[in-house]
Design an enzyme around this catalytic site. Structure first.
Site, short mmCIF file in Angstrom:
data_model
loop_
_atom_site.label_atom_id
_atom_site.label_comp_id
_atom_site.label_asym_id
_atom_site.label_seq_id
_atom_site.Cartn_x
_atom_site.Cartn_y
_atom_site.Cartn_z
N HIS A 334 0.85 -1.20 0.00
CA HIS A 334 0.00 0.00 0.00
C HIS A 334 0.89 1.26 0.00
CE1 HIS A 334 -3.84 2.04 0.34
NE2 HIS A 334 -3.14 2.97 0.95
N ALA A 335 0.65 2.14 -0.96
CA ALA A 335 1.55 3.28 -1.16
C ALA A 335 1.58 4.20 0.07
CB ALA A 335 1.10 4.08 -2.38
N HIS A 364 0.15 11.97 -5.71
CA HIS A 364 -0.42 11.98 -4.36
C HIS A 364 0.70 11.81 -3.32
CE1 HIS A 364 -3.39 10.98 -1.14
NE2 HIS A 364 -2.37 10.25 -0.70
N GLU A 365 1.52 10.80 -3.51
CA GLU A 365 2.59 10.52 -2.53
C GLU A 365 3.59 11.67 -2.46
OE1 GLU A 365 2.15 8.33 -0.43
OE2 GLU A 365 0.52 7.32 -1.46
N HIS A 368 2.71 14.50 -0.26
CA HIS A 368 3.09 14.32 1.15
C HIS A 368 4.54 14.76 1.37
CE1 HIS A 368 -0.53 12.25 2.45
NE2 HIS A 368 -0.36 11.23 1.64
N GLU A 392 -3.51 14.84 2.73
CA GLU A 392 -3.95 13.95 1.65
C GLU A 392 -4.33 14.72 0.39
OE1 GLU A 392 -3.40 10.93 1.89
OE2 GLU A 392 -3.07 10.83 4.06
N HIS A 492 -6.54 0.49 5.49
CA HIS A 492 -6.55 1.46 6.60
C HIS A 492 -7.24 0.92 7.85
CE1 HIS A 492 -5.91 3.47 2.82
NE2 HIS A 492 -5.36 4.49 3.45
N TYR A 502 -9.47 11.31 3.90
CA TYR A 502 -9.55 11.19 2.45
C TYR A 502 -10.84 11.81 1.91
CZ TYR A 502 -5.74 7.96 3.24
OH TYR A 502 -4.55 7.40 3.65
O1 X8Z Z 1 -4.19 5.36 1.03
C1 X8Z Z 1 -4.13 6.20 0.15
C2 X8Z Z 1 -2.79 6.70 -0.35
C3 X8Z Z 1 -1.76 6.71 0.72
S1 X8Z Z 1 -2.02 7.90 1.94
C4 X8Z Z 1 -2.30 5.81 -1.47
N1 X8Z Z 1 -5.28 6.64 -0.45
C5 X8Z Z 1 -6.59 6.14 -0.05
C6 X8Z Z 1 -6.79 4.69 -0.41
O2 X8Z Z 1 -6.00 4.14 -1.19
O3 X8Z Z 1 -7.74 4.08 0.07
C7 X8Z Z 1 -5.36 7.64 -1.50
C8 X8Z Z 1 -6.81 7.73 -1.85
C9 X8Z Z 1 -7.58 7.00 -0.79
ZN ZN Z 2 -1.84 9.84 1.26
#
Ligand code: X8Z
Ligand code: ZN
Length: 593
Positions: A334-335, A364-365, A368, A392, A492, A502
């Site tokens: 997960h990024a 997105h990354e 941050h 975010e 998450h 988000y």
């Molecule tokens: O978790 C993330 C990022 C890392 S903070 C990749 N996002 C959420 C997800 O993947 O569920 C970005 C959009 C929503």
């Molecule tokens: Zn993020």
């Protein structure tokens, strides 16, 4: 009367004599900042190794390091109570407040509890990271493989198989999760919060109940647009998959939306694109045809930021980041973006695929990382975003500037599609951004209720799908029961990362984009504006980012946008032409579920 007054004065003088002084408060905060910096760096290193090399040992070491950092933060948060009657300068007052709100999980004071809790949290993330679906013993699919199936397959049977296969990885997380809820709540209560959800909600410079209401208000603003999109997509999917699979006026089955969690739907764009015209280009194909590799993808992202006047990323970023999935070890794919030493040691960790999706996620990354660097001159406790939605939103704001005209400018596209393609482009964006809104909201609606005890372990899965239905209008593709634990099939939830951020980011990024587009002098419709190369826009963005968490978020918002309110009008305006088009398409068709 006079005696009373005298008594009041005497008491006040006595209190002033016993309560700690401003100097003592300042020293307390300085000490906390020094110690937490050291512990934060140690924890960050241990977490990095754990996340890029999951083993029992790295998990145990990371849990230990995290426990030290969390325990120290808890101690400082408790210690800060002694200054509650001392009138303090604004910056110290704010730091004490941030100290109390810094944690996403608070360890209870009992050492056995605190060790168990940090082990569980590290373990749940590890279980998620190692998750695989093995249809046959010698053929296993990880989340990257399954993500590809969900995005590309149009065979409902195959989609269902991938969906069910992945969701099974979460079953073993159910028990530790229930224990984590118990222990985390114990820790939160010791800090004076009603429960962990209340602790999360209090982070937004307003009373926690007011924040919950604020989310409802924003959701009500955007709900009509979501309903229109949902109805349109349901209709097109019904044409594609048939009446037996997609109901005319009920919820959409969760496996047909191009994404494991049905959280964003852009991968099914080809199934729902306007019948008379497509978007005119496919960024995934372009990147693949050019043999773009993972590092080059990140370079595109970096160049956007440097075009705005931000300094290039440090050499160590390129040496220490993880850009591709290693073949020989387990990692958390997960990024994420990291700032190991809170100054220059910036990194991303991401298993990059050469797709348009990941092209945007890279922005997105990096958002941050550039935020982290912008606030690195702040005192330690202010080295954070104005609120977590801001963190975010920054990279996504930049990604909104990845327009066709921008792609032409950087040589990825030959010509800008003519304005007749705008509906297609807006529809594609809406599948990404509008589809996400109810998902962004429901995750923590579920968790807040879980932490508050309103959803008990016996109701975990049922309550999850009730909220999925209520907000997203989607349904599980097969019957579920309480032997399943579908919430933890989402990163998450398994990894204890709050999610309301988000939802906020989805709204905020359009406010930021509109402000920056205005600063850059763009007079076109917002979806055609790109701030690429505009140094003034960069300067204004940087001013907000540099503030970090030093001021309440409305001040940061006002700095860039002139407004102190989060407001969904920007996202609604952005999609206004699409809303009109959707309503035409939906004429005479059922809306809602
Ligand atoms: O978790 C993330 C990022 C890392 S903070 C990749 N996002 C959420 C997800 O993947 O569920 C970005 C959009 C929503
Ligand atoms: Zn993020």
């Amino acid at each position: 009367m006079r005696t009373l007054l005298l008594l009041a004065v005497v008491t006040a003088v006595a209190q002033a004599a016993t309560r700690p002084t401003i100097e003592e408060a300042r020293k307390f905060v300085d000490d906390a900042e020094k110690q937490l910096l050291v512990l934060g760096i140690e924890g960050g290193r241990a977490d990095w190794v754990k996340s890029t090399y999951i083993t029992d040992d790295t998990e145990a070491l990371a849990a230990k390091a995290d426990e030290r950092g969390i325990n120290a933060t808890v101690d400082f948060a408790k210690g800060s109570a002694k200054f509650k009657d001392t009138p303090l300068p604004e910056d110290i007052e704010r730091k004490l407040k941030l100290l109390r709100l810094a944690l996403t999980v608070a360890t209870p004071s009992n050492p056995k509890d605190s060790e168990e809790l940090t082990r569980i949290v590290a373990g749940m993330e590890g279980t998620y990271g190692k998750g695989k679906y093995c249809a046959q013993a010698d053929h296993c699919l990880d989340l990257e493989d399954l993500t590809k199936v969900m995005a590309e397959s149009r065979d409902p049977k195959q989609l269902l198989d991938a969906w069910v296969g992945w969701h099974a990885i979460a079953k073993p997380i159910r028990e530790p999760f229930a224990r984590y809820v118990e222990l985390a709540n114990k820790g939160a209560r010791e800090l004076g919060f009603a429960d962990t959800g209340a602790m999360w909600r209090e982070k937004y410079d307003m009373p926690p109940d007011a924040f919950a209401k604020e989310l409802d208000r924003l959701w009500e603003q955007v709900r009509p647009l979501y309903l229109s999109l949902h109805a349109y997509v349901r209709g097109r999917l019904r044409e594609r998959y048939g009446a037996a699979v997609v109901p005319a006026n009920g919820p959409i089955p969760a496996h047909l939306l191009g994404n494991m969690w049905a959280q964003s739907w852009e991968n099914i764009y080809p199934l729902v694109e306007p019948k008379d015209s497509g978007p005119g280009y496919d960024l995934t194909q372009i990147l693949k045809t050019r043999n773009t590799d993972a590092k080059e993808m990140v370079r595109y992202g970096e160049r956007f930021f440097t075009s705005l006047g931000f300094a290039p990323l440090p050499t160590t970023f390129w040496e220490r980041s993880l850009f591709t999935k290693p073949r020989d070890r387990e990692v958390v794919c997960h990024a994420s973006a990291w700032d190991i030493d809170y100054v220059e040691d910036l990194r991303i960790k991401m298993c990059i695929d050469i797709t348009a999706d990941d092209f945007l996620t890279i922005h997105h990354e990096l958002g941050h990382n550039f935020y982290q660097r912008a606030y690195d001159k702040q005192p330690f406790l202010f080295r954070d975003s104005a609120n977590d939605g801001f963190h975010e939103a920054v990279g996504d704001t930049i990604a909104l500037s990845v327009t066709p005209a921008y792609l032409v400018k950087i040589g990825l596209l030959q010509t800008v599609p003519d304005p007749s393609k705008d509906i297609s482009l807006l529809l594609h964006k809406a599948l990404e951004k509008i589809a996400f809104l109810p998902f962004g909201l429901m995750i923590d609606q579920w968790r807040w209720k879980v932490f508050a005890g309103e959803i008990t372990p016996e109701q975990y899965n049922r309550a999850w799908w009730e909220l999925r239905l209520k907000y997203q209008g989607i349904a599980p593709p097969v019957a579920r029961s309480e032997t399943d634990f579908d919430p933890a099939a989402k990163y998450h939830v398994a990894a204890n990362v709050p999610y309301a951020r988000y939802f906020l980011a989805d709204i905020l990024q359009f406010q930021f984009h509109r402000a920056l587009a205005g600063i850059s002098g763009c007079r076109d419709p917002l979806n055609r504006c790109s701030i690429y190369g505009n140094q003034e826009a960069g300067r204004r963005l940087n001013t907000m980012l540099t503030m970090g968490a030093s001021r309440p978020w409305p001040s940061a918002l006002a700095e860039l946008t002139g407004s102190r309110q989060m407001d969904a009008r920007a996202i609604i305006d952005y999609f206004a032409p699409l809303q009109k088009w959707l309503d035409q398409q939906n004429k005479g068709k059922p809306v809602g579920w």
